[in-house]
Each structure stands twice: as structure tokens, then as C-alpha cells.
Design a protein around this motif. Structure first.
Motif, PDB file in Angstrom:
ATOM      1  N   LEU A  55       8.586   9.435  -0.757  1.00 17.21           N
ATOM      2  CA  LEU A  55       7.862  10.689  -0.542  1.00 17.21           C
ATOM      3  C   LEU A  55       8.471  11.818  -1.367  1.00 17.21           C
ATOM      4  CD1 LEU A  55       5.623  12.261   0.843  1.00 17.21           C
ATOM      5  CD2 LEU A  55       7.150  12.568   2.805  1.00 17.21           C
ATOM      6  N   GLU A  56       9.791  11.859  -1.468  1.00 22.73           N
ATOM      7  CA  GLU A  56      10.437  12.881  -2.293  1.00 22.73           C
ATOM      8  C   GLU A  56      10.069  12.713  -3.766  1.00 22.73           C
ATOM      9  OE1 GLU A  56      14.648  14.111  -0.558  1.00 22.73           O
ATOM     10  OE2 GLU A  56      14.342  11.920  -0.470  1.00 22.73           O
ATOM     11  N   VAL A  57      10.003  11.469  -4.212  1.00 15.14           N
ATOM     12  CA  VAL A  57       9.614  11.197  -5.598  1.00 15.14           C
ATOM     13  C   VAL A  57       8.167  11.644  -5.809  1.00 15.14           C
ATOM     14  CG1 VAL A  57       9.274   9.402  -7.338  1.00 15.14           C
ATOM     15  CG2 VAL A  57      11.261   9.296  -5.810  1.00 15.14           C
ATOM     16  N   ALA A  58       7.283  11.280  -4.888  1.00 12.93           N
ATOM     17  CA  ALA A  58       5.877  11.689  -4.997  1.00 12.93           C
ATOM     18  C   ALA A  58       5.751  13.207  -4.962  1.00 12.93           C
ATOM     19  CB  ALA A  58       5.056  11.056  -3.877  1.00 12.93           C
ATOM     20  N   ASP A  59       6.525  13.861  -4.103  1.00 15.43           N
ATOM     21  CA  ASP A  59       6.502  15.331  -4.029  1.00 15.43           C
ATOM     22  C   ASP A  59       6.743  15.948  -5.407  1.00 15.43           C
ATOM     23  OD1 ASP A  59       6.033  15.511  -1.262  1.00 15.43           O
ATOM     24  OD2 ASP A  59       8.164  15.700  -0.772  1.00 15.43           O
ATOM     25  N   ALA A  60       7.723  15.409  -6.132  1.00 15.38           N
ATOM     26  CA  ALA A  60       8.051  15.948  -7.464  1.00 15.38           C
ATOM     27  C   ALA A  60       6.861  15.803  -8.410  1.00 15.38           C
ATOM     28  CB  ALA A  60       9.273  15.247  -8.037  1.00 15.38           C
ATOM     29  N   TYR A  61       6.184  14.669  -8.359  1.00 14.58           N
ATOM     30  CA  TYR A  61       5.022  14.463  -9.213  1.00 14.58           C
ATOM     31  C   TYR A  61       3.872  15.399  -8.821  1.00 14.58           C
ATOM     32  CZ  TYR A  61       6.922  10.276 -11.497  1.00 14.58           C
ATOM     33  OH  TYR A  61       7.660   9.405 -12.248  1.00 14.58           O
ATOM     34  N   PHE A  62       3.650  15.566  -7.516  1.00 15.10           N
ATOM     35  CA  PHE A  62       2.584  16.475  -7.081  1.00 15.10           C
ATOM     36  C   PHE A  62       2.897  17.921  -7.471  1.00 15.10           C
ATOM     37  CE2 PHE A  62       1.477  13.016  -3.996  1.00 15.10           C
ATOM     38  CZ  PHE A  62       0.187  12.801  -4.459  1.00 15.10           C
ATOM     39  N   ARG A  63       4.148  18.331  -7.330  1.00 16.57           N
ATOM     40  CA  ARG A  63       4.541  19.691  -7.735  1.00 16.57           C
ATOM     41  C   ARG A  63       4.355  19.897  -9.242  1.00 16.57           C
ATOM     42  NH1 ARG A  63       8.795  18.739  -4.179  1.00 16.57           N
ATOM     43  NH2 ARG A  63      10.203  18.340  -5.917  1.00 16.57           N
ATOM     44  N   ALA A  64       4.511  18.822 -10.010  1.00 11.59           N
ATOM     45  CA  ALA A  64       4.355  18.918 -11.467  1.00 11.59           C
ATOM     46  C   ALA A  64       2.889  18.944 -11.882  1.00 11.59           C
ATOM     47  CB  ALA A  64       5.080  17.760 -12.148  1.00 11.59           C
ATOM     48  N   GLY A  65       1.974  18.666 -10.949  1.00 14.32           N
ATOM     49  CA  GLY A  65       0.559  18.759 -11.273  1.00 14.32           C
ATOM     50  C   GLY A  65      -0.283  17.527 -11.016  1.00 14.32           C
ATOM     51  N   ALA A  66       0.310  16.461 -10.522  1.00 10.93           N
ATOM     52  CA  ALA A  66      -0.474  15.245 -10.248  1.00 10.93           C
ATOM     53  C   ALA A  66      -1.441  15.476  -9.093  1.00 10.93           C
ATOM     54  CB  ALA A  66       0.452  14.077  -9.915  1.00 10.93           C
ATOM     55  N   ASP A  67      -2.603  14.856  -9.186  1.00 15.79           N
ATOM     56  CA  ASP A  67      -3.564  14.859  -8.089  1.00 15.79           C
ATOM     57  C   ASP A  67      -3.422  13.597  -7.260  1.00 15.79           C
ATOM     58  OD1 ASP A  67      -5.269  17.282  -8.728  1.00 15.79           O
ATOM     59  OD2 ASP A  67      -5.363  16.183 -10.628  1.00 15.79           O
ATOM     60  N   LYS A  68      -2.931  12.544  -7.920  1.00 19.08           N
ATOM     61  CA  LYS A  68      -2.756  11.246  -7.257  1.00 19.08           C
ATOM     62  C   LYS A  68      -1.485  10.600  -7.781  1.00 19.08           C
ATOM     63  CE  LYS A  68      -7.725  10.350  -7.421  1.00 19.08           C
ATOM     64  NZ  LYS A  68      -8.743   9.416  -7.917  1.00 19.08           N
ATOM     65  N   VAL A  69      -0.915   9.715  -6.972  1.00 19.89           N
ATOM     66  CA  VAL A  69       0.195   8.887  -7.442  1.00 19.89           C
ATOM     67  C   VAL A  69      -0.237   7.433  -7.355  1.00 19.89           C
ATOM     68  CG1 VAL A  69       2.057  10.505  -6.893  1.00 19.89           C
ATOM     69  CG2 VAL A  69       1.312   8.868  -5.156  1.00 19.89           C
ATOM     70  N   SER A  70       0.256   6.652  -8.293  1.00 21.29           N
ATOM     71  CA  SER A  70      -0.048   5.232  -8.349  1.00 21.29           C
ATOM     72  C   SER A  70       1.209   4.459  -7.982  1.00 21.29           C
ATOM     73  CB  SER A  70      -0.503   4.865  -9.769  1.00 21.29           C
ATOM     74  OG  SER A  70      -0.741   3.479  -9.863  1.00 21.29           O
ATOM     75  N   ILE A  71       1.078   3.608  -6.976  1.00 22.50           N
ATOM     76  CA  ILE A  71       2.225   2.845  -6.479  1.00 22.50           C
ATOM     77  C   ILE A  71       2.052   1.395  -6.884  1.00 22.50           C
ATOM     78  CG2 ILE A  71       3.495   2.131  -4.420  1.00 22.50           C
ATOM     79  CD1 ILE A  71       2.508   4.721  -3.114  1.00 22.50           C
ATOM     80  N   GLY A  72       3.097   0.820  -7.458  1.00 26.20           N
ATOM     81  CA  GLY A  72       3.052  -0.568  -7.920  1.00 26.20           C
ATOM     82  C   GLY A  72       3.855  -1.484  -7.031  1.00 26.20           C
TER      83      GLY A  72
END
Length: 123
Positions: A55-72
Motif C-alpha cells: 500500500l505504501e508503494v502504491a501510495d507513492a505511485y498514486f501521489r506521482a499521478g497514477a490513476d491505477k496500479v498494476s499488480i503482477g
């Protein structure tokens, strides 16, 4: 939609991956379509022993401008745990934690299947 899959994310220092965060931030300023980013969205421990959640990693991506995250890889682990647990959600997987905070629409799954050769198609 534009998707960035950072398959060479800094494996031990995901949140230190400033080049990807910068690219995402710059793209979000000029691109007006949904942005999805993937690569390294998982829990990890850095070289100093500090723990970071997916969640912390995703938070950083969302703060940078991502609308979605892709999890592998984490999505495969979540599926294995789901079936091993009698098809019950644990509430602790990266998919569940990120979806709870950002909504179901904010998490996509990206799976790279492996080819497995078998001797007999019945195997």
C-alpha cells in the motif's frame, strides 16, 4: 489509457525508483488519459531493515499521478492464498488493501504466464 510497466524496478529499493516516479509525474502533467503503472508493487524490506507495505508503494505511485496500479507477482500469491484458504479473502493482500483505499477500479492485474511443456495433453 497509458500503461507504464517498470519491469526493471529497483528490486530492493522500490520507493527509491525516482526515474519511474518522475516519468509518471511528468506524464500526469501533460497526458489527459488514465495512467496505469506497475512494477514492484509489493511489500518489501529495504537494505536498512525498514519494512514497506504494498500500500505504501502504491501510495507513492498514486501521489506521482497514477490513476491505477498494476499488480503482477503479488496477484499470483494472493490467488494461491485465496484457494489455500478455502476461497476466503484475508483482507491483507495487496489487491485488497489497495482496493480498499483507492477503489476496485484502481487495481488491475498483470500476469506473465509461463509456458510449461507436458508430454501428454491429459497431464
Amino acid at each position: 489509457e497509458v500503461t507504464f510497466l517498470n519491469i526493471t524496478a529497483f528490486r530492493d529499493l522500490v520507493l527509491a525508483d525516482q526515474p519511474m516516479l518522475n516519468v509518471l509525474h511528468d506524464a500526469a502533467k501533460t497526458v489527459f488519459v488514465p495512467l496505469t503503472v506497475g512494477g514492484g508493487i509489493r511489500s518489501y524490506v529495504d537494505k536498512d531493515g525498514k519494512k514497506y507495505s504494498s500500500l505504501e508503494v502504491a501510495d507513492a505511485y498514486f501521489r506521482a499521478g497514477a490513476d491505477k496500479v498494476s499488480i503482477g507477482s503479488d496477484s499470483v500469491e494472493a490467488a494461491v492464498a485465496y484457494y489455500a484458504g478455502g476461497c476466503k479473502l484475508s483482507g491483507t493482500t495487496s489487491i485488497e488493501c489497495i482496493s480498499k483505499k483507492y477503489g476496485r477500479q484502481a487495481v488491475v492485474i498483470s500476469v506473465d504466464p509461463r509456458r510449461i511443456y507436458v508430454r501428454d495433453p491429459a497431464e
